[in-house]
Write a protein that holds these residues in place. Structure first.
Motif, mmCIF file in Angstrom:
data_model
loop_
_atom_site.group_PDB
_atom_site.id
_atom_site.type_symbol
_atom_site.label_atom_id
_atom_site.label_comp_id
_atom_site.label_asym_id
_atom_site.label_seq_id
_atom_site.Cartn_x
_atom_site.Cartn_y
_atom_site.Cartn_z
ATOM 1 N N UNK A 118 0.868 -1.181 0.000
ATOM 2 C CA UNK A 118 0.000 0.000 0.000
ATOM 3 C C UNK A 118 0.901 1.226 0.000
ATOM 4 N N UNK A 119 0.538 2.245 -0.778
ATOM 5 C CA UNK A 119 1.379 3.437 -0.820
ATOM 6 C C UNK A 119 1.342 4.185 0.512
ATOM 7 N N UNK A 120 2.288 5.069 0.700
ATOM 8 C CA UNK A 120 2.305 5.958 1.862
ATOM 9 C C UNK A 120 0.981 6.721 1.946
ATOM 10 N N UNK A 121 0.545 6.999 3.168
ATOM 11 C CA UNK A 121 -0.788 7.612 3.264
ATOM 12 C C UNK A 121 -0.827 9.065 2.760
ATOM 13 N N UNK A 122 0.348 9.634 2.509
ATOM 14 C CA UNK A 122 0.362 11.005 1.963
ATOM 15 C C UNK A 122 0.324 11.016 0.431
ATOM 16 N N UNK A 123 0.412 9.829 -0.165
ATOM 17 C CA UNK A 123 0.457 9.740 -1.629
ATOM 18 C C UNK A 123 -0.901 10.063 -2.250
ATOM 19 N N UNK A 124 -0.894 10.961 -3.241
ATOM 20 C CA UNK A 124 -2.075 11.194 -4.091
ATOM 21 C C UNK A 124 -3.320 11.539 -3.272
ATOM 22 N N UNK A 125 -3.141 12.509 -2.356
ATOM 23 C CA UNK A 125 -4.270 12.872 -1.502
ATOM 24 C C UNK A 125 -4.953 14.134 -2.012
ATOM 25 N N UNK A 126 -6.248 14.183 -1.825
ATOM 26 C CA UNK A 126 -6.996 15.346 -2.283
ATOM 27 C C UNK A 126 -7.819 15.999 -1.188
ATOM 28 N N UNK A 127 -7.632 15.508 0.040
ATOM 29 C CA UNK A 127 -8.403 16.075 1.154
ATOM 30 C C UNK A 127 -7.456 16.287 2.331
ATOM 31 N N UNK A 128 -7.632 17.390 3.035
ATOM 32 C CA UNK A 128 -6.837 17.634 4.242
ATOM 33 C C UNK A 128 -5.507 18.311 3.928
ATOM 34 N N UNK A 129 -4.660 18.362 4.962
ATOM 35 C CA UNK A 129 -3.373 19.055 4.878
ATOM 36 C C UNK A 129 -2.531 18.563 3.711
ATOM 37 N N UNK A 130 -2.659 17.269 3.389
ATOM 38 C CA UNK A 130 -1.771 16.681 2.396
ATOM 39 C C UNK A 130 -2.246 16.889 0.967
ATOM 40 N N UNK A 131 -3.424 17.457 0.808
ATOM 41 C CA UNK A 131 -3.875 17.691 -0.566
ATOM 42 C C UNK A 131 -3.012 18.815 -1.119
ATOM 43 N N UNK A 132 -2.671 18.706 -2.356
ATOM 44 C CA UNK A 132 -1.843 19.745 -2.949
ATOM 45 C C UNK A 132 -0.353 19.519 -2.742
ATOM 46 N N UNK A 133 0.023 18.534 -1.901
ATOM 47 C CA UNK A 133 1.441 18.202 -1.766
ATOM 48 C C UNK A 133 1.696 16.973 -2.627
ATOM 49 N N UNK A 134 2.787 16.980 -3.390
ATOM 50 C CA UNK A 134 3.097 15.817 -4.210
ATOM 51 C C UNK A 134 4.023 14.888 -3.424
ATOM 52 N N UNK A 135 3.546 13.681 -3.179
ATOM 53 C CA UNK A 135 4.310 12.717 -2.391
ATOM 54 C C UNK A 135 4.398 11.411 -3.176
ATOM 55 N N UNK A 136 5.576 10.802 -3.197
ATOM 56 C CA UNK A 136 5.748 9.536 -3.914
ATOM 57 C C UNK A 136 5.124 8.399 -3.101
ATOM 58 N N UNK A 137 4.894 7.235 -3.720
ATOM 59 C CA UNK A 137 4.292 6.126 -2.968
ATOM 60 C C UNK A 137 5.139 5.703 -1.758
ATOM 61 N N UNK A 138 6.472 5.953 -1.816
ATOM 62 C CA UNK A 138 7.291 5.594 -0.646
ATOM 63 C C UNK A 138 7.430 6.744 0.355
ATOM 64 N N UNK A 139 6.657 7.822 0.149
ATOM 65 C CA UNK A 139 6.557 8.834 1.191
ATOM 66 C C UNK A 139 7.549 9.975 1.121
ATOM 67 N N UNK A 140 8.125 10.244 -0.045
ATOM 68 C CA UNK A 140 8.999 11.409 -0.195
ATOM 69 C C UNK A 140 8.217 12.543 -0.837
ATOM 70 N N UNK A 141 8.391 13.753 -0.301
ATOM 71 C CA UNK A 141 7.799 14.912 -0.960
ATOM 72 C C UNK A 141 8.604 15.162 -2.234
#
Ligand code: FE2
Ligand code: FE2
Length: 475
Positions: free
Chosen positions: A392-415
């Motif tokens: 499963x990808x990192x929970x920050x990956x490909x998010x569209x809701x909350x603080x993490x929306x708008x941040x580009x994060x790889x599946x392994x969790x790197x910004x």
């Protein structure tokens, strides 16, 4: 209380005939529901006899009965778990008080919103899945699709019953609106975004039932804790049905993987091009579908910090997953929880008041539960001796809701910067080419016991029937 009256127009175990006004209102809603089912239910299925289970009791032992039914004649009904004697509120500011048998005026708007939001997902998924019957990989799978569809329809009934019984005119209006919104419609879409996405092929369907129906499980579990007792009892019974939906997803993906691994070993290759030419779905494509469905689904839990989540909990409307099994004060004031944010180009953990982070708490519980099935999929790959693992990808990956929306994060969790994202997105998420390839495999297989080339047969049939049983009679 646990027996269901099937002699009535609307099967129920809530003594509907004793409340004439409510019965009339629901009987007026029923033809509108059936019209919606005709329009938006499974395409072209109206005359099929399908081997379906129907709830006949809410007794955990033997609650369902199996038999061939024409889907428009399925007995959608209203089934609540039995009342628990002297049930008490067990979390939030009202802890220890008697559970509510009616809606307290001050919580009316929030409860209505919670019920409508849950209710809206049920017909939405039927709409999303409406064309899948045309490309089923087998009769067995077709039957499972239809089973999921009729039960999502029943879940809509479960929520509409609450709206009609406890929310008067507003509730009846919401009941109508639930039949009017349409998944993916520009002007009148479904409420939550994941329920406006397409479910265009069977790999998507299996991923959806694994990941997104599991979101359903977690939402229902949180609502099963509610101080509003009728909501708790309704959702408890819905959970009984939900388990099968996730089974369809988990076993479906597992069978796709099994078939792919078999062909990988036969051809002694892991080259996606060669595997695609051989008519199976390569593991990296399965990983991309997983990334998509996982990330879209974890958005459903809402913003990582939410004052609404705090209010819903403190007022006793919505608990945590397995609230009763936790050893804390069940009030959570002064407690903290870690959420993610981006600082200086990196993801960092930040402590916030737990009450505001309850969406994140539920999301994290969901993630733990999701990982289990992915590990079972990996066992299939491991058993085939193939050195590839799904993740499963990192929970920050490909998010569209909350603080993490708008941040580009790889599946392994790197910004990552836009540039790196754009260069790699085709490795991370299914693209047009992947979707076109998967779509190209979809064809209708309906002879009993036959299966599409890209998927292995199941280990066993439904309700101890053989795999080549005639699950659907097409007439
Ligand atoms: Fe459902
Ligand atoms: Fe479901």
């Amino acid at each position: 209380m646990s027996s269901i009256d099937y002699s009535e127009k609307i099967p129920n175990n809530v003594n509907l005939s004793e409340d004439r006004t409510l019965q009339r209102a629901l009987e007026q809603w029923q033809p509108n529901y059936l019209r919606w089912w005709d329009d938006m239910g499974p395409d072209g299925s109206q005359s099929f006899d399908v081997y379906l289970r129907t709830a006949v009791s809410v007794d955990p032992q033997g609650w369902a009965q199996f038999g061939h039914v024409k889907m428009p004649d399925y007995r959608w009904g209203i089934f609540l778990n039995p009342t628990e004697k002297d049930r008490r509120i067990h979390f939030g500011d009202h802890r220890g008080e008697a559970a509510w048998q009616d809606v307290p005026g001050e919580h009316r708007a929030n409860l209505r919103r919670i019920i409508v939001t849950q209710g809206d997902t049920e017909p939405a998924s039927v709409e999303q899945q409406r064309h899948l019957g045309l490309t089923c990989p087998s009769q067995y799978d077709l039957r499972n699709l239809f089973q999921v569809n009729v039960e999502e329809g029943r879940h809509l009934w479960a929520m509409v019953y609450l709206l009609h019984k406890y929310f008067g005119r507003d509730g009846r209006e919401e009941g109508e609106a639930l039949l009017e919104r349409r998944s993916g419609n520009q002007d009148n879409p479904r409420i939550l975004q994941a329920f406006n996405e397409k479910t265009p092929d069977w790999l998507s369907f299996f991923m959806f039932t694994y990941f997104t129906d599991r979101d359903g499980k977690f939402q229902l579990c949180a609502l099963a804790e509610s101080s509003f007792d009728p909501l708790a009892r309704t959702t408890k019974f819905m959970l009984t049905e939900e388990a099968h939906h996730m089974f369809v997803g988990e076993s479906g993906v597992s069978r796709v993987i099994q078939r792919t691994c078999q062909v990988m070993n036969e051809l002694k290759t892991d080259d996606p091009a060669k595997l695609r030419a051989a008519g199976v779905i390569d593991l990296p494509t399965i990983q991309r579908y997983l990334n998509f469905h996982f990330s879209v689904t974890i958005d459903l839990f809402g913003a990582d910090q939410s004052s609404n989540a705090a209010i819903f909990y403190s007022t006793g409307l919505k608990g945590r997953f397995e609230e009763g099994k936790r050893n804390d004060d069940h009030v959570l004031k002064g407690q903290h929880y870690k959420v993610l944010e981006v600082q200086g180009g990196q993801l960092v953990e930040k402590e916030v008041p737990m009450l505001n982070a309850l969406n994140e708490v539920l999301r994290d519980d969901y993630i733990k539960d999701s990982v289990g099935g992915v590990e079972r999929w990996n066992k299939v790959i491991e058993k085939a001796g193939i050195p590839f693992r799904l993740k499963v990808p990192h929970k920050a990956f490909h998010r569209n809701i909350g603080t993490l929306s708008g941040v580009k994060v790889s599946p392994d969790g790197r910004v990552v910067h836009d540039h790196e994202w754009n260069q790699n997105v085709e490795q991370w998420l299914p693209g047009d080419e992947d979707r076109a390839f998967v779509a190209s495999l979809m064809g209708r297989i309906v002879e009993p016991g036959k299966f599409a080339h890209w998927i292995a047969p199941p280990m066993m049939g439904i309700n101890r029937q053989p795999v080549d049983f005639e699950y659907v009679r097409f007439n």
